[in-house]
Design an enzyme around this catalytic site. Structure first.
Site, PDB file in Angstrom:
ATOM      1  N   ARG A   2       0.793  -1.363  -0.014  1.00 45.60           N
ATOM      2  CA  ARG A   2       0.007  -0.031   0.164  1.00 45.60           C
ATOM      3  C   ARG A   2       0.895   1.317   0.098  1.00 45.60           C
ATOM      4  NH1 ARG A   2      -2.276  -1.570   5.273  1.00 45.60           N
ATOM      5  NH2 ARG A   2      -0.884  -3.731   4.908  1.00 45.60           N
ATOM      6  N   ARG A   6      -2.570   6.728   0.135  1.00 41.08           N
ATOM      7  CA  ARG A   6      -3.072   7.081   1.379  1.00 41.08           C
ATOM      8  C   ARG A   6      -2.867   8.225   2.364  1.00 41.08           C
ATOM      9  NH1 ARG A   6      -3.322   2.104   5.387  1.00 41.08           N
ATOM     10  NH2 ARG A   6      -1.371   1.689   5.675  1.00 41.08           N
ATOM     11  N   ARG A  15     -10.864   9.735  -3.603  1.00 36.26           N
ATOM     12  CA  ARG A  15     -11.536   8.168  -3.144  1.00 36.26           C
ATOM     13  C   ARG A  15     -12.772   8.310  -2.493  1.00 36.26           C
ATOM     14  NH1 ARG A  15     -12.643   5.330   0.542  1.00 36.26           N
ATOM     15  NH2 ARG A  15     -11.748   3.619   1.466  1.00 36.26           N
TER      16      ARG A  15
HETATM   17  O1  CP3 Z   1      -1.780   2.028  -2.326  1.00 36.31           O
HETATM   18  C1  CP3 Z   1      -1.687   1.693  -3.511  1.00 36.31           C
HETATM   19  O2  CP3 Z   1      -2.661   2.501  -4.053  1.00 36.31           O
HETATM   20  C2  CP3 Z   1      -1.239   0.524  -3.956  1.00 36.31           C
HETATM   21  C3  CP3 Z   1      -2.394  -0.371  -4.239  1.00 36.31           C
HETATM   22  C4  CP3 Z   1      -2.493  -1.554  -3.049  1.00 36.31           C
HETATM   23  C5  CP3 Z   1      -3.561  -1.354  -2.130  1.00 36.31           C
HETATM   24  N1  CP3 Z   1      -3.279  -2.608  -1.371  1.00 36.31           N
HETATM   25  C6  CP3 Z   1      -4.622  -0.316  -2.017  1.00 36.31           C
HETATM   26  C7  CP3 Z   1      -5.121  -0.088  -0.697  1.00 36.31           C
HETATM   27  C8  CP3 Z   1      -1.760  -2.504  -2.775  1.00 36.31           C
HETATM   28  C9  CP3 Z   1      -0.447  -2.897  -3.462  1.00 36.31           C
HETATM   29  C10 CP3 Z   1      -2.379  -3.140  -1.743  1.00 36.31           C
HETATM   30  C11 CP3 Z   1      -1.807  -4.533  -1.143  1.00 36.31           C
HETATM   31  C12 CP3 Z   1      -2.253  -4.971   0.103  1.00 36.31           C
HETATM   32  N2  CP3 Z   1      -3.491  -4.872   0.517  1.00 36.31           N
HETATM   33  C13 CP3 Z   1      -1.456  -6.063   1.076  1.00 36.31           C
HETATM   34  C14 CP3 Z   1      -0.204  -6.555   0.669  1.00 36.31           C
HETATM   35  C15 CP3 Z   1       0.960  -5.374   0.568  1.00 36.31           C
HETATM   36  C16 CP3 Z   1       1.190  -4.927   2.109  1.00 36.31           C
HETATM   37  O3  CP3 Z   1       0.949  -3.731   2.447  1.00 36.31           O
HETATM   38  O4  CP3 Z   1       1.385  -5.598   3.051  1.00 36.31           O
HETATM   39  C17 CP3 Z   1      -2.154  -6.212   1.859  1.00 36.31           C
HETATM   40  C18 CP3 Z   1      -1.836  -7.118   3.303  1.00 36.31           C
HETATM   41  C19 CP3 Z   1      -3.550  -5.618   1.799  1.00 36.31           C
HETATM   42  C20 CP3 Z   1      -4.675  -5.910   2.611  1.00 36.31           C
HETATM   43  C21 CP3 Z   1      -5.299  -4.495   3.145  1.00 36.31           C
HETATM   44  N3  CP3 Z   1      -5.730  -3.552   2.255  1.00 36.31           N
HETATM   45  C22 CP3 Z   1      -4.788  -3.840   4.508  1.00 36.31           C
HETATM   46  C23 CP3 Z   1      -4.484  -4.711   5.567  1.00 36.31           C
HETATM   47  C24 CP3 Z   1      -5.701  -2.660   4.260  1.00 36.31           C
HETATM   48  C25 CP3 Z   1      -5.439  -1.351   5.370  1.00 36.31           C
HETATM   49  C26 CP3 Z   1      -6.653  -1.014   5.900  1.00 36.31           C
HETATM   50  C27 CP3 Z   1      -6.328   0.374   6.463  1.00 36.31           C
HETATM   51  O5  CP3 Z   1      -7.341   1.259   6.192  1.00 36.31           O
HETATM   52  O6  CP3 Z   1      -5.457   0.657   7.309  1.00 36.31           O
HETATM   53  C28 CP3 Z   1      -6.080  -2.248   3.006  1.00 36.31           C
HETATM   54  C29 CP3 Z   1      -6.657  -1.210   2.595  1.00 36.31           C
HETATM   55  C30 CP3 Z   1      -5.984  -0.413   1.243  1.00 36.31           C
HETATM   56  N4  CP3 Z   1      -5.607  -1.067   0.232  1.00 36.31           N
HETATM   57  C31 CP3 Z   1      -5.669   0.794   1.293  1.00 36.31           C
HETATM   58  C32 CP3 Z   1      -5.136   1.017  -0.064  1.00 36.31           C
HETATM   59  C33 CP3 Z   1      -4.625   2.405  -0.455  1.00 36.31           C
HETATM   60  C34 CP3 Z   1      -5.933   1.941   2.538  1.00 36.31           C
HETATM   61  C35 CP3 Z   1      -6.527   3.020   2.202  1.00 36.31           C
HETATM   62  C36 CP3 Z   1      -7.942   3.359   1.876  1.00 36.31           C
HETATM   63  O7  CP3 Z   1      -8.983   2.533   2.535  1.00 36.31           O
HETATM   64  O8  CP3 Z   1      -8.443   4.165   0.924  1.00 36.31           O
END
Ligand code: CP3
Length: 319
Positions: A2, A6, A15
């Site tokens: 990620r 964000r 978003r």
């Molecule tokens: O950030 C980007 O734009 C790149 C795209 C991307 C996202 N998720 C978008 C996202 C990528 C490459 C991921 C991978 C991902 N998602 C992983 C593997 C890499 C890592 O970071 O370990 C994992 C474990 C996830 C699962 C996931 N998705 C989690 C644990 C969360 C966090 C929840 C939070 O809000 O803290 C997400 C949500 C997520 N996916 C966000 C983004 C930009 C958070 C922001 C939002 O909700 O807009």
């Protein structure tokens, strides 16, 4: 990981509220969000705006991403009958937006695009636990208690990952990453028995596409040699393991990616600059290094500090 999105005001503006899965499925917004950090920071590659759970959602497993929490399933994976909820992914039909976004990003940007998929343990952890977990109790109970079902689940998840990556590369992605972010919860013998065969199959089948493959997890210092055996070209290293140690553990076969502690991007430039230089120095001039954070950008990361990191790495880091 990620990445930059964000922490950016322009990301939050596009978003809106609600689940990011709806934004990911809207190619126009997903394209704009993918390009935002490239425009702002001048990084050397874009990463597709999607999530590791997108393909599982797209085949109708029943999963959502709750803001501030992460992936959540109302009906977690519990028994063999749940395998029917993980039918094979037909990318052009189930997630047509993915290729559309990739093509639109590439038409608009001069940098290569990185695609990605979730690794078997990490995806299984969300499906079985039903939400992010600290202890991975339920997913490990399934793995140890019902190994045959575990392997069938991982086979299905590997098929979904392969179909996703094939579609991304077909649409123009120049590199792919396999994110098994939480695999570090396992000891090496268990990783080897329960996860490595599936990671190996994904990376081998994707290897036929001819693009470089990165394999990443956090807290995987003890797993680096095994993860290298899975066959990627690049191993992502979190901030806990010095690159020089990681190099010894992975050998000469692979390049390394990493590994600045993301928390440093929330504080002062004085400390951050020293730590960026430490990562570069620790790499020791090795040509096989992709500078990156050791995990994703945090919501609290300061955009002006991220910009200075990119500039410094461009000044100091090119081999
Ligand atoms: O950030 C980007 O734009 C790149 C795209 C991307 C996202 N998720 C978008 C996202 C990528 C490459 C991921 C991978 C991902 N998602 C992983 C593997 C890499 C890592 O970071 O370990 C994992 C474990 C996830 C699962 C996931 N998705 C989690 C644990 C969360 C966090 C929840 C939070 O809000 O803290 C997400 C949500 C997520 N996916 C966000 C983004 C930009 C958070 C922001 C939002 O909700 O807009």
């Amino acid at each position: 990981m990620r990445q930059a999105g964000r922490s950016l005001p322009e990301y939050r503006a596009v978003r809106g509220q609600g689940t990011i899965l709806d934004v990911i499925a809207d190619s126009e917004r997903a394209t704009e969000i993918t390009l935002q950090p490239v425009r702002r920071y001048g990084v050397d590659a874009a990463i597709l705006y999607s999530d590791i759970v997108t393909p599982v959602w797209a085949v109708g497993f029943g999963i959502d991403i709750v803001p501030g929490v992460g992936p959540v399933c109302e009906n977690p994976f519990a028994s063999a009958s749940d395998l029917s909820r993980l039918r094979p992914l037909v990318a052009e039909e189930d997630l047509p937006f993915q290729a559309e976004t990739i093509r639109a990003v590439l038409a608009d940007s001069g940098v290569p695009l990185i695609g990605f998929a979730g690794g078997p343990f990490t995806l299984a952890s969300y499906l079985v636990e039903g939400r992010p977990s600290r202890t991975y109790t339920k997913v490990k109970a399934l793995m140890f208690g019902e190994p045959e079902l575990w392997h069938r689940l991982c086979d299905a998840l590997a098929d979904v990952a392969i179909a996703t990556l094939v579609d991304q590369v077909g649409a123009g992605a120049s590199m792919v990453q396999l994110f098994d972010s939480w695999a570090g919860a396992l000891r090496p013998e268990h990783y080897k028995e329960f996860v490595l065969p599936h990671a190996t199959r994904i990376l081998t089948e994707v290897g036929a596409l001819g693009v470089p493959r990165t394999h990443f997890g956090i807290n995987t210092g003890e797993l680096l040699a095994l993860m290298t055996d899975a066959g990627a070209d690049v191993i992502g290293v979190d901030w806990r393991t010095p690159l020089s140690d990681a190099r010894r553990r992975t050998g000469a076969r692979v390049a390394l990616q990493g590994n600045l502690d993301p928390a440093l991007t929330t504080g002062s430039w004085t400390v951050l600059e020293k730590e960026v230089r430490r990562v570069i120095t620790d790499n020791g001039g090795h040509p096989g290094h992709i500078f990156n954070l050791g995990h994703g950008v945090l919501p609290e990361s300061k955009p002006e500090l991220l910009a200075r990191v990119v500039d410094l790495v461009h000044e100091e880091g090119r081999c």
